[in-house]
Design a protein around this motif. Structure first.
Motif, short mmCIF file in Angstrom:
data_model
loop_
_atom_site.label_atom_id
_atom_site.label_comp_id
_atom_site.label_asym_id
_atom_site.label_seq_id
_atom_site.Cartn_x
_atom_site.Cartn_y
_atom_site.Cartn_z
N GLY A 671 0.80 -1.22 0.00
CA GLY A 671 0.00 0.00 0.00
C GLY A 671 0.83 1.26 0.00
O GLY A 671 0.61 2.17 -0.81
N ASP A 675 1.32 3.95 -3.10
CA ASP A 675 1.06 5.38 -2.98
C ASP A 675 2.28 6.20 -3.38
O ASP A 675 2.15 7.22 -4.09
CB ASP A 675 0.69 5.72 -1.53
N GLN A 768 -5.52 8.45 -10.29
CA GLN A 768 -5.83 8.20 -8.89
C GLN A 768 -6.66 6.93 -8.74
O GLN A 768 -7.64 6.71 -9.45
CB GLN A 768 -6.60 9.38 -8.30
N ILE A 771 -11.34 4.38 -4.08
CA ILE A 771 -11.75 3.43 -3.05
C ILE A 771 -13.16 3.80 -2.61
O ILE A 771 -13.63 4.92 -2.82
CB ILE A 771 -10.78 3.44 -1.85
N ILE A 773 -15.88 4.21 0.46
CA ILE A 773 -15.94 4.51 1.88
C ILE A 773 -17.42 4.51 2.30
O ILE A 773 -18.26 5.13 1.63
CB ILE A 773 -15.31 5.88 2.19
N GLU A 786 -17.34 7.01 -3.49
CA GLU A 786 -16.11 6.64 -4.20
C GLU A 786 -15.20 7.86 -4.19
O GLU A 786 -15.56 8.92 -4.73
CB GLU A 786 -16.40 6.20 -5.63
N ARG A 789 -7.89 7.49 -3.37
CA ARG A 789 -7.26 6.81 -2.26
C ARG A 789 -6.59 7.78 -1.29
O ARG A 789 -6.58 7.58 -0.08
CB ARG A 789 -6.25 5.79 -2.79
N ASP A 790 -5.99 8.87 -1.88
CA ASP A 790 -5.26 9.81 -1.03
C ASP A 790 -6.08 11.07 -0.73
O ASP A 790 -5.52 12.11 -0.38
CB ASP A 790 -3.93 10.19 -1.67
N PRO A 822 -9.75 7.60 7.76
CA PRO A 822 -9.19 7.56 6.40
C PRO A 822 -9.28 6.18 5.76
O PRO A 822 -8.97 5.16 6.40
CB PRO A 822 -7.74 8.01 6.61
N ARG A 823 -9.76 6.16 4.53
CA ARG A 823 -9.84 4.97 3.68
C ARG A 823 -10.82 3.91 4.19
O ARG A 823 -10.86 2.79 3.65
CB ARG A 823 -8.45 4.33 3.49
N ARG A 824 -11.64 4.27 5.23
CA ARG A 824 -12.56 3.26 5.77
C ARG A 824 -14.00 3.77 5.81
O ARG A 824 -14.87 3.24 5.13
CB ARG A 824 -12.10 2.82 7.16
#
Length: 831
Positions: A671, A675, A768, A771, A773, A786, A789-790, A822-824
């Motif tokens: 991961g 990135d 990009q 992800i 969430i 959607e 990721r960053d 973040p990211r979840r």
């Protein structure tokens, strides 16, 4: 990894000296003769009135960055430099110091040359030109004779701009708002016989071809259009009452012809003397003319009361036969139209004020549809469209249509013609000063004006026993050994022309001499011109828009017509750098005495830090206030890069970038590696794109941001980390060449970084990754987003609150808190 802070750990003095000497030793900047594609990178050459300053530095660093990037891209780069070495400032400075202009000029050139070498601007010094040396101005004289042969150089008497401080004439382009552009003294008018280049013969082409200059700034193209000033109008003839001749007037408003109640002549118009000669008005008119021409154009064009004098003569209205008094007025300029203006006071504000002052008739001939105009009640001229009245057969005609109808009527009756007028005037190139290229012409009492044979060029400027203190006449006229000569046609006694050429002539063609400055047979060859022209990128200041940049287009077109160059425009792309200001907000200039030498700045922070600081502080085309703080910030960036690279240098030396697949699959990376790899390619793409567009400050910002990412990265033994650090050094090379070259070699590379190829990047990796969430409201999932990721927490928060489903569950409720994991997920708490 943890970052520590040290004071200038990068040994810039040692490193910069090492690579400066190495690059010169291997001839890195020498233009090679091979089969690579060509790139001609040119910056405007310098006027050597002292050392170069930070304003020059900005210009030259931009050009150097482009030249180095093109080297890396595999181009055969021509990046030359030279000196615009003749001119008034050098002569004036020499007079103040009691030395010869040549000594002053060449001394400044040596000082500036050493500074430019110290800051490692990548000039091919083997192609240096100095315009005040005979091996250069020989070909400036050749250019003059080439124009003479093509009937584009001529000598004529006329009213010229005269600077009483500089004691010489000035071209129109050297007068700014009625003042000398060099010393800011109000410019006067004098009647002199001078040399001109017939640039007006190229007015249409210079104007029309502006549309083809796609690589030029719109502002410059607009300024040139306005300066050339093409106006379509009508020429109308007004017969003189007492003499069998006609006065031709140019107008863009023939629809107002019936409103003419007087004619006004410019004081400089030679017809004025003829009209009043031997009359009772002669003395009064002559005194007025002397007073008027002594005023600057600022005074004459300023708002306020307009004055004039009646000549005692009349013209006849061509349509009505009415007697029209002829006046002389200072608000009429000889450079516009024919130098005669038809006075239409009801529909021109200046004419209105003049008529009110002298009790001249005012006749309304254009009226708005909404009201009736009465001359006696008018407080100002009516200048808008309307309907023609008091205009005989044209009554009731809309004024816009009337322009064409009146023109057609004048043509049909033999009273006028269609005419095109230009604001542009022929280029006055004579100067009554010593320090310039002598004009290669001879005045013979038998043969008239005779050109010096090409084989006898150069006509050398005498160096010894010259009194060059300005006296209002050419100093060369007082040197018998120079001025007295035999006529090349009849062999009888004759005299050389005593004037010298405007330095803009020297700079109008210098880019061609760079192609082979050692050629003694020709100024340049057709073969070299075909090889290198047009210039790919020309960098300089916007202040040259209607001077040098117009003149060098004109000269290039002349040479194109002569079959000597392959293109009819000299450069594909023009880039205007912004001015450099001091701490008080004034433009840095030697005349103002507020300049900072790059040499002193380099001593404090080093060359690379100063380059980055200058380029990062503002977009290159914007003004910048130089205080030195930008250089300090850039120095910290370079120190951090130096520390990080050297902390991992053993790993970098052992790292083989070829050990990685040619196409890295981001999904196969961890991961954090994935990135970092994406950030690497985003940075490389930004730098590559920004170098092309010259958005150099944002390119540096991308590299600075990426260095921060490298410091945050934990797995420093990762091959992706080592690749990223290596690629950052590679990308930095044209911006900060010394530190990049040093680190490049420490990593184990033998060749210079500037022949290692251009930065490449994985386009797919720049996209990009999205992800999903989950978004909860009070602990229950209500929607999904959607996002990149960053994506940052604030961005995710705003997206969640703006989501339509979330809004349904928060309607009429108060949002108490928004928690972003973040990211979840996002959890929104309401009450």
């Amino acid at each position: 990894m943890r970052e520590t802070v040290d004071q200038r750990i990068y040994p810039y003095e040692e490193v910069e000296r090492k690579w400066r000497e190495h690059w010169e030793r291997i001839g890195l900047y020498t233009t090679r003769d091979d089969d690579r594609p060509e790139f001609y990178q040119l910056v405007m050459f310098a006027y050597p009135s002292g050392d170069v300053h930070m304003g020059h530095f900005r210009n030259y660093v931009i050009g150097d960055l482009v030249a180095r990037s093109k080297m890396m891209q595999g181009y055969r780069v021509l990046h030359p430099f030279g000196w615009d070495a003749f001119g008034l400032p050098a002569e004036n400075a020499a007079i103040e110091r009691g030395i010869h202009p040549r000594e002053w000029t060449l001394g400044n050139i040596e000082t500036s040359r050493q500074t430019l070498r110290k800051i490692a601007i990548s000039y091919d010094w083997e192609r240096e030109v100095i315009t005040c040396l005979p091996d250069y101005y020989r070909w400036t004289q050749w250019l003059f004779l080439t124009l003479w042969e093509r009937d584009l150089a001529y000598r004529a008497e006329g009213m010229v701009n005269w600077c009483p401080q500089c004691q010489t004439v000035l071209a129109n382009e050297q007068v700014s708002e009625g003042r000398c552009e060099r010393c800011e003294t109000p410019v006067l008018k004098r009647e002199l016989t001078q040399w001109y280049f017939r640039i007006t013969a190229y007015a249409d082409r210079l104007l029309e071809d502006i549309d083809n200059l796609d690589g030029w700034p719109d502002s410059i193209r607009t300024m040139q259009r306005n300066w050339i000033g093409r106006s379509e109008g009508t020429g109308i003839d007004f017969p003189l009452e007492s003499k069998e001749r006609k006065l031709s007037v140019f107008t863009t408003r023939p629809d107002t012809i019936y409103g003419v109640t007087f004619l006004t002549l410019a004081p400089e118009n030679p017809l004025v003397k003829e009209l009043v000669r031997g009359t009772e008005r002669e003395r009064e008119v002559t005194e007025y003319v002397e007073k008027a021409v002594a005023k600057s154009e600022i005074e004459r064009a300023s708002i306020g009361a307009k004055d004039g004098v009646f000549t005692g003569c009349y013209a006849l209205h061509p349509f009505s036969g009415e007697r029209l008094p002829l006046w002389v007025a200072d608000y009429v300029l000889a450079t516009y139209g024919t130098g005669i203006v038809m006075g239409v006071p009801a529909h021109d504000q200046r004419d209105f004020e003049f008529a009110r002052r002298y009790g001249l008739a005012i006749r309304v001939v254009i009226e708005p549809d909404s009201r009736t105009l009465r001359a006696e009640e008018m407080e100002e001229a009516y200048v808008d469209p309307g309907t023609m009245r008091n205009s005989d057969q044209f009554n009731g005609c809309p004024s816009g249509e009337g322009i064409e109808k009146v023109t057609e009527y004048a043509i049909a009756k033999g009273l006028g013609r269609r005419r095109v007028n230009y604001r542009l005037r022929d280029w006055l190139i004579s100067r009554q000063r010593y320090w310039g290229a002598p004009i290669p012409m001879i005045h013979c009492p038998k043969c008239g004006i005779v050109p010096v044979p090409m084989s006898e060029l150069p006509v050398e400027l005498p160096v010894e026993n010259v009194d060059f203190v300005p006296k209002g006449r050419s100093p060369l006229a007082d040197i018998p050994s120079f001025i007295e000569v035999s006529c090349p046609t009849c062999g009888g006694p004759a005299k050389r022309d005593a004037d010298t050429m405007d330095t803009f002539v020297c700079s109008s063609w210098y880019y061609l001499r760079y192609l082979d400055p050692k050629d003694e047979a020709e100024p340049f060859t057709k073969e070299h011109a075909a090889e290198w022209l047009p210039i790919d990128l020309y960098i300089g200041g916007a202040e040259h828009a209607t001077g040098h940049l117009l003149y060098f287009r004109f000269i290039h077109k002349v040479l194109y017509d002569a079959g000597l160059v392959p293109t009819d425009e000299p450069t594909e792309r023009l880039y205007n750098h912004g001015m450099v200001l001091d701490a008080e907000g004034y433009v840095m200039s030697k005349s103002r005495g507020n300049v900072t030498s790059p040499a002193s700045v380099m001593d404090e922070n080093g060359v690379d830090s100063s380059r980055l600081g200058m380029l990062f502080a503002a977009p290159p085309d914007r003004e910048i206030e130089w205080t030195g703080r930008a250089g300090s910030g850039a120095a910290r960036f370079l120190d951090r890069l130096w520390r990080l690279a050297n902390d991992h240098m053993e790993q970098l030396r052992q790292f083989d970038p070829d050990s990685l697949p040619e196409r890295i699959d981001p999904t196969a990376l961890s991961g954090d590696e994935r990135d970092l790899y994406r950030e690497l390619n985003v940075m490389l793409k930004r730098v590559s794109d920004d170098v092309e567009s010259l958005d150099l400050n944002t390119a540096i910002a991308a590299m600075m941001e990426f260095l921060n990412s490298l410091y945050r990265f934990k797995a420093t033994s990762s091959r992706i980390f080592l690749l990223s650090l290596r690629r950052l050094v590679h990308a930095l090379a044209p911006f900060a060449p010394h530190i990049a070259e040093e680190l490049w070699h420490r990593m184990g590379n033998d060749e210079t970084v500037f022949t290692s190829g251009w930065i490449s990047y994985d386009e797919a990796a720049t996209e990009q990754e999205l992800i999903t969430i989950a978004v909860q409201v009070n602990g229950k999932v209500r929607s999904r987003l959607e996002v990149a990721r960053d994506a940052g927490e604030e961005e995710i928060r705003e997206l969640a609150l703006a989501d339509a489903r979330v809004k349904q569950h928060t309607k009429n409720k108060t949002v108490r808190n928004v928690v972003v994991v973040p990211r979840r997920l996002v959890n929104i708490v309401t009450s």
